[in-house]
Scaffold this active site. Structure first.
Site, PDB file in Angstrom:
ATOM      1  N   LYS A 157      -4.462   6.912  -0.043  1.00  0.00           N
ATOM      2  CA  LYS A 157      -3.992   6.533   1.145  1.00  0.00           C
ATOM      3  C   LYS A 157      -3.804   7.858   2.132  1.00  0.00           C
ATOM      4  O   LYS A 157      -3.711   8.995   1.584  1.00  0.00           O
ATOM      5  CB  LYS A 157      -2.267   6.225   0.739  1.00  0.00           C
ATOM      6  CG  LYS A 157      -2.097   4.960   0.170  1.00  0.00           C
ATOM      7  CD  LYS A 157      -2.213   3.784   1.079  1.00  0.00           C
ATOM      8  CE  LYS A 157      -2.082   2.156   0.326  1.00  0.00           C
ATOM      9  NZ  LYS A 157      -0.624   2.004  -0.137  1.00  0.00           N
ATOM     10  N   GLU A 213       3.638   5.481  -0.189  1.00  0.00           N
ATOM     11  CA  GLU A 213       3.326   5.437   0.941  1.00  0.00           C
ATOM     12  C   GLU A 213       4.330   6.456   2.142  1.00  0.00           C
ATOM     13  O   GLU A 213       3.733   7.152   2.954  1.00  0.00           O
ATOM     14  CB  GLU A 213       2.982   4.090   1.631  1.00  0.00           C
ATOM     15  CG  GLU A 213       2.176   3.963   2.774  1.00  0.00           C
ATOM     16  CD  GLU A 213       1.725   2.731   3.147  1.00  0.00           C
ATOM     17  OE1 GLU A 213       2.182   1.896   3.852  1.00  0.00           O
ATOM     18  OE2 GLU A 213       0.900   2.236   2.127  1.00  0.00           O
ATOM     19  N   HIS A 258     -12.101  -3.063  -5.394  1.00  0.00           N
ATOM     20  CA  HIS A 258     -12.650  -2.850  -4.026  1.00  0.00           C
ATOM     21  C   HIS A 258     -13.966  -2.865  -3.722  1.00  0.00           C
ATOM     22  O   HIS A 258     -14.476  -2.725  -2.672  1.00  0.00           O
ATOM     23  CB  HIS A 258     -11.821  -1.773  -3.416  1.00  0.00           C
ATOM     24  CG  HIS A 258     -10.200  -1.950  -3.646  1.00  0.00           C
ATOM     25  ND1 HIS A 258      -9.455  -1.868  -4.753  1.00  0.00           N
ATOM     26  CD2 HIS A 258      -9.327  -2.289  -2.711  1.00  0.00           C
ATOM     27  CE1 HIS A 258      -8.185  -2.034  -4.406  1.00  0.00           C
ATOM     28  NE2 HIS A 258      -8.322  -2.451  -2.848  1.00  0.00           N
TER      29      HIS A 258
END
Length: 755
Positions: A114, A606, A696
Site C-alpha cells: 500500500k 490503510e 495478482h
C-alpha cells in the site's frame, strides 16, 4: 495566484487505459496500439489542465502500472531475473509488475504494498548487491517533449531519492546506505539532462518525509540532497511532500536550496504551525496543498481562503496546490447521471477540483472575495443542512458498553471447541472468498442493473453459478468452501448498497493498482443495516454440500477505508456505526446455520497514521474494538476468520492478534513470507493462513513451489495453527489458471500432511 496539480488520474475518464492494457496482456493488440492509446490519454489530461488554467501541470505522472516502478526502471533498478528474460522494455516492465510465465522463463512479480495511507498500491523495487543505479530510460524527457509539442510547458515529476531508498528492498548483503553515492549520481544526471532540455521545473516527490524521522534519516536526506542539488543551474527544483507534515525536518528543508517546497495543509496537522514558528523563506515558492486530493467533497472556500490570507500576510510566495496527486479521486462528475443535483452539488472529482483551484486562486487575489458569486455559492452550500443524521443510529451507538467488545470464552478455549466441532484435517485448505468473475457473470449483473432481466432471472443465474462453484471446489478437494461471490461487484460497494447512509456512483473509478480499479461508495449519512445482505446466498450454498461453507463479509474498517468518508463526523463514529450494522449480519448468518464467518479487514493498515506516536490514539484504539464489536456476540464454536492484504503488518502484529479472530489469512507470498518471523516473535495466538501463492499474477505456481512455501511456514508456525490458501480473492483471475493453481495447492497440502 498561481495554481498547481501534483499529479492527475492516468486511467482516463472511462478506464480507457485499463481496457487497452488488458487487451495487450491478452495479445489482442500490439504494443504500438497500447502506446498510442497512452499518448492520447496524456494529451487529453494535459489539455484538460491547461484549459482549466493550471499554472504548473505535471508530466511523467502517467504510468502503465505504477510510478514507483517507473522510477525504478528510469534508474535501472531491474533485478537480473527480469533482464534475463530478454523481453522488450515494455514487457520487462510488466514482468516486474505482474510476473511472467511463458516461452522465455517463469518469474514471480515484485512485491506490492500500500502507498502510505491510501488504497493505491506500489511495486516494491529490489536492489541486488550488483545493481548498478544509473539513468536507463528516457520516459521523463520524452513525455515532457510530448507535452511541449502541443504547446504545454510541464514540470516533470519523479519519486525522490530519499523515498526511493526508503521503499526499496535490499535482497543481498548491502543496505540502502550503500547505494547513496550511486543514486546521488543518477539524480544529478537526471537534473543535468533536465538542464540540457531547458526544463523550467522538476518535481521530486518525497512523501517519506512525513513519517517519523530519526537523526540518521535526516542525515541520509542531507547526504542525498546536499549532493544532488549541486547539479542545479537554471532548472528549479520543487520538493513535494504529501499525506502529512514534515515536522522532523522542516527547519532543514527551508534552509536547503530548493526553489519550491510543497506542503500538505490538510493531513499535515502541524504544517501551519511550523510556518508560524519557523517562518518560510521569501525567495522560495510555497506550494500549499489545500485542495483535497484524496476525498470527493467540495472544498470549503472560507476555510481555505483564511489560510491563504495568513500566508499572504507573511508575504510568502504562495502557489495553491492539491494536497496530493488526484489519482486517488475519480476523474469527472460528467458521467454521473443518476445521482440528484442535490447530492452532486457537494462533490468535486479530479476535473472539478481543477475548477476549485482556479476559483480559489482568483478569489485569493481579491480582497473583497466575499462579494464574488463563486464564494457566495460555496458559502451557501456549506451553510445548508445536508439532512444526513439518523437518531436511531446515534441512540443505539450511545448504548454500546465495554462488554459488547469482548467475546467469551477466551480464544484458546474456543479453538479447542472448534477443532472438535469441524473435524478438519491438518493444514486445512480454503480460499479467500471470490472466484473468477467471468464475462457471463458480469453480463448477468449488468443486464439486471439495466432492467433487461427480472430479479428472479438474476438470482437463478447466480444460484447456478454457485452450484457449479461448490461442485468445482468439492472436485478439487478443498476442505472449507465459499460460495464464489458472483452476486458482488465489489467487496465494499456490495455491502454499501444494502446499508443506509451510502451513495453510489456510475463511473467514479479510482486506480487501486495496475489495471485494477475500484468504485468507492460515498458515506453520505449515518449508517445502518436496512436488511440482511448475504444470508440467502450463504444458506443456499451450504445446502449444496456437507462441507463447511464460510459466510463472507467485509469488515467495518475496510468498508470505511475503501469508501469516501464523511468529513462532518469523526472516523471513529463512522466505523462504529458500520460495525453495528455488520454485527447484525454476523448474528443473522449464525442464526441461519453458518458456522464459519469471514469478516475481511483487507484495509486495516490503510488509515494507520504515518507517525507511530499517533497509531493507537488516532486509530487502533477504536479500529480494533470496532472489529471485535462485529463478532463478540457469536457462540464459542462459531469460527471467525478475517483477511488482510498488501500492507506492512509486521509492526502491528499485537494489535492484529487483539482483534480476537479465530483464524486470519494474510498476503505474504509476494513479500517472501517476511511476516512469519514477526508472528513468531509476537507469540501470535490466532490460527493463520499466510497465503501460499500470489493471485495478482497470472502465473500458476507448481506443487513443488507451494510445498517449499509450506515447509518454510512450518518452521515459524505450528502445524495445528497453519491454514493453506491463496493470498487473496480470485475474482480477477481466469478460470484455467485458478483451477490449476488450486489443484496444485491442494496437492501440496496433501504432500505435507504425509510427512
Amino acid at each position: 495566484m498561481q495554481i498547481s496539480v501534483i499529479g492527475f488520474p492516468r486511467i482516463g475518464t472511462l478506464r480507457e487505459l485499463k481496457f487497452a492494457s488488458e487487451k495487450y496482456f491478452k495479445k489482442e493488440i500490439e504494443a504500438g496500439e497500447l502506446l498510442q492509446k497512452a499518448q492520447e490519454l496524456r494529451k487529453t489530461h494535459w489539455l484538460t489542465q491547461k484549459n482549466a488554467g493550471i499554472t504548473y501541470i505535471s508530466s511523467n505522472d502517467f504510468s502503465f502500472y505504477d510510478m514507483v516502478l517507473d522510477t525504478a526502471a528510469l534508474l535501472g533498478i531491474v533485478p537480473k531475473r527480469y533482464k534475463e528474460l530478454n523481453l522488450s522494455e515494455l514487457d520487462t516492465y510488466f514482468a516486474m509488475a505482474r510476473g511472467y510465465q511463458g516461452t522465455f522463463g517463469d518469474v514471480k512479480a515484485l512485491a506490492m504494498k500500500k502507498w502510505f495511507n491510501t488504497n493505491y498500491h506500489y511495486i516494491v523495487p529490489e536492489l541486488e548487491d550488483d545493481t548498478e543505479i544509473k539513468i536507463s530510460g528516457d520516459k521523463l524527457w520524452s513525455e515532457y517533449a510530448e507535452a511541449k509539442s502541443i504547446g504545454i510547458e510541464t514540470k516533470p515529476v519523479v519519486t525522490g531519492a530519499y523515498t526511493v531508498l526508503k521503499l526499496c528492498r535490499c535482497t543481498g548483503n548491502k543496505t540502502a546506505a550503500d547505494y547513496v553515492d550511486e543514486i546521488v549520481n543518477a539524480y544529478k544526471d537526471l537534473i543535468e539532462k533536465c538542464e540540457k532540455e531547458q526544463i523550467a521545473w522538476i518535481q521530486f516527490d518525497e512523501p517519506a518525509l512525513v513519517q517519523d524521522m530519526e537523526k540518521e534519516d535526516i542525515e541520509l536526506f542531507h547526504r542525498l540532497y546536499d549532493a544532488i542539488l549541486t547539479a542545479v543551474k537554471d532548472c528549479k527544483v520543487l520538493l513535494q511532500t504529501y499525506f502529512g507534515d514534515v515536522r522532523d525536518i522542516y527547519q532543514d528543508l527551508i534552509e536547503m536550496p530548493f526553489d519550491g517546497i510543497g506542503l500538505d495543509f490538510l493531513e499535515g496537522k502541524e504544517t501551519l504551525q511550523l510556518i508560524e514558528s519557523y517562518g518560510f523563506p521569501k525567495e522560495k515558492k510555497l506550494f500549499a496543498g489545500l485542495v483535497n486530493g484524496k476525498n470527493i467533497w467540495k472544498n470549503h472556500y472560507e476555510k481555505t481562503l483564511k489560510i491563504l490570507e495568513k500566508l499572504q500576510e507573511k508575504e510568502i510566495q504562495t502557489v495553491l496546490s492539491t494536497s496530493c496527486s488526484l489519482l486517488h479521486v475519480p476523474y469527472t462528475l460528467k458521467h454521473e447521471t443518476k445521482l440528484s443535483k442535490e447530492y452532486l452539488a457537494y462533490f468535486a472529482f479530479a476535473e472539478e477540483k481543477l475548477t476549485e483551484l482556479k476559483e480559489l486562486g482568483d478569489l485569493a487575489e481579491d480582497k473583497k472575495y466575499f462579494d464574488r458569486e463563486a464564494y457566495k455559492k460555496n458559502h451557501d452550500l456549506f451553510s445548508a443542512d445536508r439532512k444526513c443524521e439518523n437518531v436511531a443510529v446515534k441512540n443505539r451507538l450511545s448504548h454500546v458498553t465495554e462488554a459488547d467488545y469482548i467475546r467469551e470464552p477466551k480464544r484458546s478455549e474456543r479453538q479447542k471447541l472448534q477443532k472438535e466441532a469441524f473435524g478438519l484435517p491438518e493444514l486445512p485448505t480454503t480460499t479467500i472468498g471470490s472466484f473468477p468473475q467471468t464475462k457471463d457473470v458480469k453480463a448477468n449483473r449488468s443486464a439486471f442493473r439495466k432492467g433487461e432481466i427480472t430479479r428472479q432471472e438474476y438470482v437463478d443465474f447466480n444460484k447456478k453459478k454457485i452450484a457449479e462453484c461448490v461442485a468445482w471446489q468439492e472436485e478439487i478437494g478443498l476442505d472449507v468452501l465459499v460460495h464464489g461471490e458472483y452476486e458482488r461487484n465489489d467487496m465494499v460497494e456490495y455491502f454499501g448498497e444494502a446499508l443506509g447512509g451510502f451513495l453510489f456512483t456510475e463511473k467514479a473509478w479510482v486506480q487501486s493498482y495496475g489495471t485494477r480499479c475500484v468504485k468507492p461508495p460515498i458515506i453520505w449519512g449515518d449508517v445502518y443495516r436496512e436488511k440482511s445482505i448475504t444470508v440467502d446466498w450463504s444458506v443456499y450454498a451450504q445446502s449444496l454440500t456437507n462441507k463447511i461453507m464460510k459466510g463472507m463479509l467485509t469488515g467495518p474498517v475496510t468498508i470505511l477505508n475503501w469508501s469516501f468518508p464523511r468529513e462532518d463526523i469523526s472516523i471513529k463514529e463512522s466505523i462504529s456505526q458500520i460495525a453495528l450494522a455488520i454485527r447484525d449480519e454476523v448474528l443473522d448468518l449464525e442464526a441461519n446455520g453458518i458456522r464459519m464467518i469471514q469478516i475481511d479487514e483487507a484495509a486495516l493498515r490503510e488509515k494507520l497514521p504515518l507517525r507511530r506516536s499517533d497509531w493507537y490514539t488516532e486509530y487502533l484504539d477504536f479500529a480494533i474494538p470496532a472489529f471485535r464489536l462485529t463478532h463478540s456476540g457469536v457462540k464459542a464454536d462459531t469460527q471467525i476468520h478475517t483477511h488482510m492484504c498488501y500492507s506492512e503488518f509486521t509492526d502491528i502484529i499485537p494489535a492484529i492478534d487483539d482483534m480476537d479472530a479465530d483464524v486470519i489469512t494474510f498476503e505474504a507470498s509476494r513479500s517472501d513470507l517476511q511476516i512469519l518471523d514477526s508472528l513468531r516473535e509476537n507469540h501470535f495466538e490466532t490460527e493463520v493462513g499466510p497465503g501460499v501463492y500470489d493471485i495478482h499474477s497470472p502465473r500458476v505456481p507448481s506443487v513443488e513451489e507451494i510445498v517449499l512455501a509450506l515447509k518454510v511456514m512450518l518452521t515459524k508456525i505450528s502445524r495445528e495453527k497453519l491454514w493453506v490458501n491463496p493470498d487473496c480473492g480470485l475474482k480477477t483471475r481466469g478460470v484455467p489458471e485458478t483451477d490449476a493453481s488450486l489443484r496444485n495447492m491442494v496437492e501440496a497440502a496433501k504432500e505435507i500432511r504425509k510427512n
